[in-house]
Design an enzyme around this catalytic site. Structure first.
Site, mmCIF file in Angstrom:
data_model
loop_
_atom_site.group_PDB
_atom_site.id
_atom_site.type_symbol
_atom_site.label_atom_id
_atom_site.label_comp_id
_atom_site.label_asym_id
_atom_site.label_seq_id
_atom_site.Cartn_x
_atom_site.Cartn_y
_atom_site.Cartn_z
ATOM 1 N N ARG A 181 -7.661 -1.110 -5.834
ATOM 2 C CA ARG A 181 -7.899 -0.413 -4.562
ATOM 3 C C ARG A 181 -7.752 -1.365 -3.380
ATOM 4 N NH1 ARG A 181 -13.383 2.088 -2.331
ATOM 5 N NH2 ARG A 181 -12.551 3.306 -0.613
ATOM 6 N N HIS A 188 -5.126 -1.034 -0.211
ATOM 7 C CA HIS A 188 -5.603 -1.048 1.172
ATOM 8 C C HIS A 188 -5.001 -2.203 1.966
ATOM 9 C CE1 HIS A 188 -9.118 1.912 1.527
ATOM 10 N NE2 HIS A 188 -8.528 2.169 0.370
ATOM 11 N N SER A 205 -4.161 -9.512 4.763
ATOM 12 C CA SER A 205 -4.936 -9.361 5.995
ATOM 13 C C SER A 205 -6.284 -8.690 5.746
ATOM 14 C CB SER A 205 -4.137 -8.578 7.036
ATOM 15 O OG SER A 205 -3.693 -7.335 6.512
ATOM 16 N N ASN A 239 -12.270 0.800 5.404
ATOM 17 C CA ASN A 239 -12.352 -0.258 4.387
ATOM 18 C C ASN A 239 -13.778 -0.660 4.018
ATOM 19 O OD1 ASN A 239 -9.567 -0.601 4.015
ATOM 20 N ND2 ASN A 239 -9.407 -2.022 5.736
ATOM 21 N N PRO A 241 -3.993 6.911 3.146
ATOM 22 C CA PRO A 241 -4.248 8.298 2.722
ATOM 23 C C PRO A 241 -5.752 8.532 2.575
ATOM 24 C CG PRO A 241 -2.587 7.239 1.334
ATOM 25 C CD PRO A 241 -3.214 6.158 2.152
ATOM 26 N N HIS A 288 -5.868 6.512 -10.028
ATOM 27 C CA HIS A 288 -7.195 7.132 -10.098
ATOM 28 C C HIS A 288 -7.661 7.337 -11.533
ATOM 29 C CE1 HIS A 288 -6.955 9.009 -5.772
ATOM 30 N NE2 HIS A 288 -7.184 7.712 -5.782
ATOM 31 N N THR A 289 -6.886 6.890 -12.493
ATOM 32 C CA THR A 289 -7.335 6.977 -13.884
ATOM 33 C C THR A 289 -8.438 5.965 -14.177
ATOM 34 O OG1 THR A 289 -6.562 7.116 -16.180
ATOM 35 C CG2 THR A 289 -5.650 5.337 -14.841
ATOM 36 N N THR A 333 -11.888 9.115 -19.723
ATOM 37 C CA THR A 333 -11.688 7.717 -20.150
ATOM 38 C C THR A 333 -11.745 6.823 -18.910
ATOM 39 O OG1 THR A 333 -9.274 8.005 -19.994
ATOM 40 C CG2 THR A 333 -10.282 8.347 -22.158
#
Length: 316
Positions: free
Chosen positions: A58, A62, A72, A90, A161, A191-192, A239
């Protein structure tokens, strides 16, 4: 004398050109143990803190998606300037992602001082962390430089997003950065693993797309989130700690967590790819690996356009 100046000028151009190219073996001579040191660091961290892979992934997104992969987002704010990491979008980034990069940088500075950029460390760490949780291996180009600027004010409202964004908005955001709809859906498969805070989805659980029993379970799990904003739920409830295609299998069953997850299945532009990845994990892995390679070189700085930070959380 004039000939000597000309020769030195061309040598400097050659040196700059070599520094400005991304290659898979960029540190083969300057820091030959680079990948080994990163791998040792991430393995130790992932064993002690199993959420590290999702946190680093993640963090990587970002960093790269708004303005390019330039580290940055790693810079800390000062009394004189608010850095990217402290912008509102963030603030929920997990600390383990930052920590694993700092640990790797510390080890690399001992082995190869002032040689390896923080942006290269993050890219390599994310790739290796994904492999530890079952994800695909992919080659990484190296030679990035770190940004000399990190300001929250430079992050526009639609820099990243949002979980509540309609698919049309997501398609537009990815397309403006050169990513196809297929690549967008493949990257959504991240996203798993990982989790989302209740505030990101609770108000929309009553909407269409949610399995009724799953919706009830989410309401119970998040019942106290207004008093405790740290309450979160796994993105993939089947999972959660394994990188696989279960995320795509969950969505048609109403087990997607975020509004954008459900949107992927309801929109005719993205649904075919959800169905493809749900039945073919190998295809998902190939497409995800390709999209990650593409993302990892988006907007990179090379040569004199950036720097090699001595510390990842501070500009030199």
């Amino acid at each position: 004398m004039a000939k000597l100046i000309i020769i030195l000028f061309f040598l400097s151009l050659l040196s700059f050109a070599s520094e400005s190219r991304l290659t898979t073996d960029f540190y083969s001579k300057s820091c030959p143990r680079f990948l080994d040191i990163v791998r040792d660091t991430i393995t130790s961290k992932q064993i002690t803190t199993p959420t590290t892979a999702a946190a680093a992934l993640r963090l990587f997104f970002h960093d790269c998606f708004p303005n390019g992969c330039d580290a940055s987002v790693l810079v800390s704010s000062t009394p004189f300037a608010t850095a990217e990491r402290d912008s509102s979008i963030n603030l929920s980034l997990p600390g383990d992602g930052f920590d694993v990069v700092i640990r790797a940088k510390t080890a690399l500075e001992l082995a190869c001082p002032n040689t390896v950029s923080c942006s290269d460390i993050l890219a390599a760490a994310v790739r290796d962390l994904l492999v530890t949780v079952g994800g695909p291996y992919y080659e990484i180009l190296l030679g990035r430089r770190d940004s000399r600027v990190s300001k929250s004010s430079l992050l526009l409202a639609d820099s990243l997003p949002l979980p509540s964004s309609p698919i049309s908005k997501l398609v537009e955001q990815f397309a403006s950065r050169g990513f196809s709809v297929r690549e967008m859906v493949a990257l959504s498969g991240a996203h798993t693993i990982g989790f989302s805070h209740c505030k990101e989805f609770t108000d929309r659980v009553n909407g269409t797309g949610y399995n009724p029993r799953f919706a009830d379970a989410l309401k119970k799990a998040c019942a106290n989130y207004r008093n405790d904003p740290t309450i979160s739920v796994f993105n993939d409830v089947m999972t959660p700690n394994k990188f696989d295609n279960m995320y795509f299998q969950n969505i048609p069953k109403g087990l997607g967590l975020l509004e954008s997850d459900h949107g992927l299945y309801s929109d005719p532009r993205t649904r075919p790819f959800v169905e493809l990845y749900a039945r073919d994990q190998a295809r998902f892995f190939r497409d995800f690996a390709g999209a990650m390679q593409k993302l990892s070189v988006y907007g990179v700085l090379t040569g004199g356009r950036g720097e090699i930070r001595r510390r990842c959380d501070a500009i030199n």
